[in-house]
Every structure is written in C-alpha cells, then in structure tokens.
Write a protein that holds these residues in place. Sequence first.
Motif, PDB file in Angstrom:
ATOM      1  N   ALA A   1       0.825  -1.205   0.000  1.00  0.00           N
ATOM      2  CA  ALA A   1       0.000   0.000   0.000  1.00  0.00           C
ATOM      3  C   ALA A   1       0.864   1.261   0.000  1.00  0.00           C
ATOM      4  O   ALA A   1       0.563   2.228  -0.703  1.00  0.00           O
ATOM      5  CB  ALA A   1      -0.935   0.001   1.204  1.00  0.00           C
ATOM      6  N   LEU A   2       1.935   1.247   0.772  1.00  0.00           N
ATOM      7  CA  LEU A   2       2.784   2.438   0.869  1.00  0.00           C
ATOM      8  C   LEU A   2       3.496   2.757  -0.440  1.00  0.00           C
ATOM      9  O   LEU A   2       3.893   3.897  -0.662  1.00  0.00           O
ATOM     10  CB  LEU A   2       3.789   2.290   2.006  1.00  0.00           C
ATOM     11  CG  LEU A   2       3.198   2.316   3.414  1.00  0.00           C
ATOM     12  CD1 LEU A   2       4.287   2.116   4.461  1.00  0.00           C
ATOM     13  CD2 LEU A   2       2.423   3.590   3.683  1.00  0.00           C
ATOM     14  N   THR A   3       3.623   1.787  -1.326  1.00  0.00           N
ATOM     15  CA  THR A   3       4.271   2.066  -2.615  1.00  0.00           C
ATOM     16  C   THR A   3       3.437   3.001  -3.473  1.00  0.00           C
ATOM     17  O   THR A   3       3.958   3.576  -4.423  1.00  0.00           O
ATOM     18  CB  THR A   3       4.543   0.767  -3.412  1.00  0.00           C
ATOM     19  OG1 THR A   3       3.308   0.144  -3.730  1.00  0.00           O
ATOM     20  CG2 THR A   3       5.448  -0.181  -2.649  1.00  0.00           C
ATOM     21  N   TYR A   4       2.156   3.159  -3.144  1.00  0.00           N
ATOM     22  CA  TYR A   4       1.281   4.057  -3.906  1.00  0.00           C
ATOM     23  C   TYR A   4       1.420   5.515  -3.463  1.00  0.00           C
ATOM     24  O   TYR A   4       0.844   6.395  -4.082  1.00  0.00           O
ATOM     25  CB  TYR A   4      -0.185   3.617  -3.782  1.00  0.00           C
ATOM     26  CG  TYR A   4      -0.447   2.316  -4.464  1.00  0.00           C
ATOM     27  CD1 TYR A   4      -0.658   2.256  -5.832  1.00  0.00           C
ATOM     28  CD2 TYR A   4      -0.458   1.131  -3.756  1.00  0.00           C
ATOM     29  CE1 TYR A   4      -0.883   1.053  -6.482  1.00  0.00           C
ATOM     30  CE2 TYR A   4      -0.679  -0.082  -4.383  1.00  0.00           C
ATOM     31  CZ  TYR A   4      -0.890  -0.110  -5.740  1.00  0.00           C
ATOM     32  OH  TYR A   4      -1.109  -1.297  -6.375  1.00  0.00           O
ATOM     33  N   LEU A   5       2.160   5.734  -2.399  1.00  0.00           N
ATOM     34  CA  LEU A   5       2.305   7.091  -1.863  1.00  0.00           C
ATOM     35  C   LEU A   5       3.620   7.709  -2.292  1.00  0.00           C
ATOM     36  O   LEU A   5       4.609   7.004  -2.503  1.00  0.00           O
ATOM     37  CB  LEU A   5       2.274   7.054  -0.332  1.00  0.00           C
ATOM     38  CG  LEU A   5       1.005   6.564   0.338  1.00  0.00           C
ATOM     39  CD1 LEU A   5       1.185   6.581   1.850  1.00  0.00           C
ATOM     40  CD2 LEU A   5      -0.186   7.391  -0.072  1.00  0.00           C
ATOM     41  N   PRO A   6       3.660   9.031  -2.366  1.00  0.00           N
ATOM     42  CA  PRO A   6       4.947   9.704  -2.552  1.00  0.00           C
ATOM     43  C   PRO A   6       5.861   9.344  -1.371  1.00  0.00           C
ATOM     44  O   PRO A   6       5.386   9.085  -0.257  1.00  0.00           O
ATOM     45  CB  PRO A   6       4.592  11.192  -2.528  1.00  0.00           C
ATOM     46  CG  PRO A   6       3.133  11.245  -2.859  1.00  0.00           C
ATOM     47  CD  PRO A   6       2.542   9.972  -2.328  1.00  0.00           C
ATOM     48  N   ALA A   7       7.144   9.329  -1.601  1.00  0.00           N
ATOM     49  CA  ALA A   7       8.111   8.875  -0.596  1.00  0.00           C
ATOM     50  C   ALA A   7       7.978   9.619   0.731  1.00  0.00           C
ATOM     51  O   ALA A   7       8.044   9.003   1.799  1.00  0.00           O
ATOM     52  CB  ALA A   7       9.527   9.014  -1.135  1.00  0.00           C
ATOM     53  N   ASP A   8       7.766  10.935   0.697  1.00  0.00           N
ATOM     54  CA  ASP A   8       7.690  11.689   1.950  1.00  0.00           C
ATOM     55  C   ASP A   8       6.447  11.296   2.763  1.00  0.00           C
ATOM     56  O   ASP A   8       6.504  11.193   3.985  1.00  0.00           O
ATOM     57  CB  ASP A   8       7.735  13.201   1.697  1.00  0.00           C
ATOM     58  CG  ASP A   8       6.596  13.712   0.831  1.00  0.00           C
ATOM     59  OD1 ASP A   8       5.975  12.914   0.094  1.00  0.00           O
ATOM     60  OD2 ASP A   8       6.324  14.933   0.888  1.00  0.00           O
ATOM     61  N   GLN A   9       5.337  11.046   2.089  1.00  0.00           N
ATOM     62  CA  GLN A   9       4.128  10.619   2.791  1.00  0.00           C
ATOM     63  C   GLN A   9       4.278   9.193   3.319  1.00  0.00           C
ATOM     64  O   GLN A   9       3.892   8.900   4.457  1.00  0.00           O
ATOM     65  CB  GLN A   9       2.904  10.698   1.875  1.00  0.00           C
ATOM     66  CG  GLN A   9       2.492  12.111   1.551  1.00  0.00           C
ATOM     67  CD  GLN A   9       1.320  12.161   0.581  1.00  0.00           C
ATOM     68  OE1 GLN A   9       0.666  11.161   0.319  1.00  0.00           O
ATOM     69  NE2 GLN A   9       1.063  13.355   0.050  1.00  0.00           N
ATOM     70  N   ALA A  10       4.849   8.312   2.516  1.00  0.00           N
ATOM     71  CA  ALA A  10       5.044   6.920   2.936  1.00  0.00           C
ATOM     72  C   ALA A  10       5.933   6.859   4.177  1.00  0.00           C
ATOM     73  O   ALA A  10       5.642   6.124   5.129  1.00  0.00           O
ATOM     74  CB  ALA A  10       5.638   6.094   1.802  1.00  0.00           C
ATOM     75  N   GLU A  11       6.985   7.645   4.182  1.00  0.00           N
ATOM     76  CA  GLU A  11       7.907   7.667   5.316  1.00  0.00           C
ATOM     77  C   GLU A  11       7.205   8.180   6.576  1.00  0.00           C
ATOM     78  O   GLU A  11       7.355   7.614   7.659  1.00  0.00           O
ATOM     79  CB  GLU A  11       9.106   8.562   4.961  1.00  0.00           C
ATOM     80  CG  GLU A  11      10.203   8.575   5.988  1.00  0.00           C
ATOM     81  CD  GLU A  11      11.391   9.397   5.528  1.00  0.00           C
ATOM     82  OE1 GLU A  11      12.484   9.144   6.045  1.00  0.00           O
ATOM     83  OE2 GLU A  11      11.232  10.298   4.662  1.00  0.00           O
ATOM     84  N   ALA A  12       6.403   9.208   6.444  1.00  0.00           N
ATOM     85  CA  ALA A  12       5.688   9.770   7.590  1.00  0.00           C
ATOM     86  C   ALA A  12       4.619   8.797   8.100  1.00  0.00           C
ATOM     87  O   ALA A  12       4.466   8.613   9.317  1.00  0.00           O
ATOM     88  CB  ALA A  12       5.058  11.113   7.213  1.00  0.00           C
TER      89      ALA A  12
ATOM     90  N   VAL B   1       1.177  12.770   6.995  1.00  0.00           N
ATOM     91  CA  VAL B   1       0.463  11.583   7.485  1.00  0.00           C
ATOM     92  C   VAL B   1      -0.999  11.657   7.067  1.00  0.00           C
ATOM     93  O   VAL B   1      -1.567  10.679   6.559  1.00  0.00           O
ATOM     94  CB  VAL B   1       0.601  11.443   9.020  1.00  0.00           C
ATOM     95  CG1 VAL B   1      -0.333  10.359   9.560  1.00  0.00           C
ATOM     96  CG2 VAL B   1       2.048  11.149   9.403  1.00  0.00           C
ATOM     97  N   SER B   2      -1.606  12.807   7.242  1.00  0.00           N
ATOM     98  CA  SER B   2      -3.013  12.978   6.876  1.00  0.00           C
ATOM     99  C   SER B   2      -3.238  12.739   5.389  1.00  0.00           C
ATOM    100  O   SER B   2      -4.154  12.003   4.989  1.00  0.00           O
ATOM    101  CB  SER B   2      -3.469  14.392   7.264  1.00  0.00           C
ATOM    102  OG  SER B   2      -4.784  14.614   6.822  1.00  0.00           O
ATOM    103  N   ARG B   3      -2.411  13.346   4.576  1.00  0.00           N
ATOM    104  CA  ARG B   3      -2.549  13.173   3.123  1.00  0.00           C
ATOM    105  C   ARG B   3      -2.279  11.721   2.717  1.00  0.00           C
ATOM    106  O   ARG B   3      -2.960  11.169   1.851  1.00  0.00           O
ATOM    107  CB  ARG B   3      -1.601  14.103   2.381  1.00  0.00           C
ATOM    108  CG  ARG B   3      -2.049  15.538   2.416  1.00  0.00           C
ATOM    109  CD  ARG B   3      -1.089  16.426   1.671  1.00  0.00           C
ATOM    110  NE  ARG B   3      -1.570  17.807   1.712  1.00  0.00           N
ATOM    111  CZ  ARG B   3      -0.818  18.860   1.499  1.00  0.00           C
ATOM    112  NH1 ARG B   3       0.462  18.720   1.221  1.00  0.00           N
ATOM    113  NH2 ARG B   3      -1.324  20.071   1.554  1.00  0.00           N
ATOM    114  N   GLY B   4      -1.278  11.109   3.332  1.00  0.00           N
ATOM    115  CA  GLY B   4      -0.953   9.720   3.030  1.00  0.00           C
ATOM    116  C   GLY B   4      -2.094   8.788   3.382  1.00  0.00           C
ATOM    117  O   GLY B   4      -2.467   7.910   2.593  1.00  0.00           O
TER     118      GLY B   4
END
Length: 178
Positions: free
Chosen positions: A123-134, A163-166
């Motif tokens: 699931a985290l692969t669908y997020l931009p790196a900064d959001q995934a990390e947060a 985090v919210s956007r992710g």
Amino acid sequence: MAFSDEQLLAGGPQAFGDFYARHERAVFRYFYRRVRDAEVAADLTAECFAAALLAAHRFRGREGSPAVAWLFGIARNVLRRSAEQRRVESRARAKLGMPPLVLEDETLAALDRIHAGRLLDDALTYLPADQAEAVRARIVDEREYEDIARELRASEAVVRKRVSRGLSALRRHVEDRA
C-alpha cells in the motif's frame, strides 16, 4: 542454473518442491487477500499445490501462458469450489494421502503479521516517498510527531499533513479497489 517453472513441473516430485518454494508465498497471499484468515488461506494453499502436483504431468505450456498462470487458474478453481461447498476442499490432498493441515496459534499469528506487513508495504508504494515515510513512522512504528519531525527536519505541522494526506490517499486507493 535456475530452472524455469515449466521445467520444474516436468521434473517430477522433487523438482515440484522447488516450484512450490518459488510460488507458495504468492499463492498464500492470493488466498489470504480473499478470505482474510491465515488458517483457511494455508488450507487453500495446501489444496492448490496438491492439485497442481496431481495435474503437473498434464501441464502443457502454451506460448504466452506461463506455468504460474496455470497455477493461479488452479487456485481460482480451488477457491471457487471451496466457496460453493462452504468449506475448504481437500480432494487433492486426500488423493495424495496428505494428513490434515494443523497450524499452531503462534504460526497463525506469525502468518497474519507477515501478511499484514506485506499488505502495508504494498500500500505504501502508492504514496509519494515523503508521505510513505511519515505514515510508516507514525502509524506502523507508533512514533510521536515531534520525534518524526526532528528526524525528517521538518515541522510537526508538515509531518501531520504528510500523514493525513498519506492516509487519505491510502483510503481512496482501498475504496477504488473495492
């Protein structure tokens, strides 16, 4: 030398063990995503591979149709028949004389944790790196915003927004797939 899936299927029971080792996790994940129960998914996986072992001598690879597609066709059929019967089918395992699959509670819990971790990683692969990390730091690692902000050299407000956007993006992604 690595053998192809097709060669492993033609190589007899010993080679089939290598085919099993190569695809067992993917087949388990396929079933787990559909039944959400590690024990049932493990039973379905065992039945799928027992059926594949029984049918391996009949496998005829066609151009553009790899052995793994054949295996997942068997998986779909096992799942369908089990759903129709409202119990996990065990016909192939019975033909092979395999005993019922018994998993200890610790094993089931470990399978659930492993699968949940893989689902999150996927699931985290669908997020931009900064959001995934947060999201990973806050939700998975359960770290405080202040600590995450210090590590990322960003303000707490920025981390909270990531985090919210992710989480919103993950929610949308899950809803789109449902």
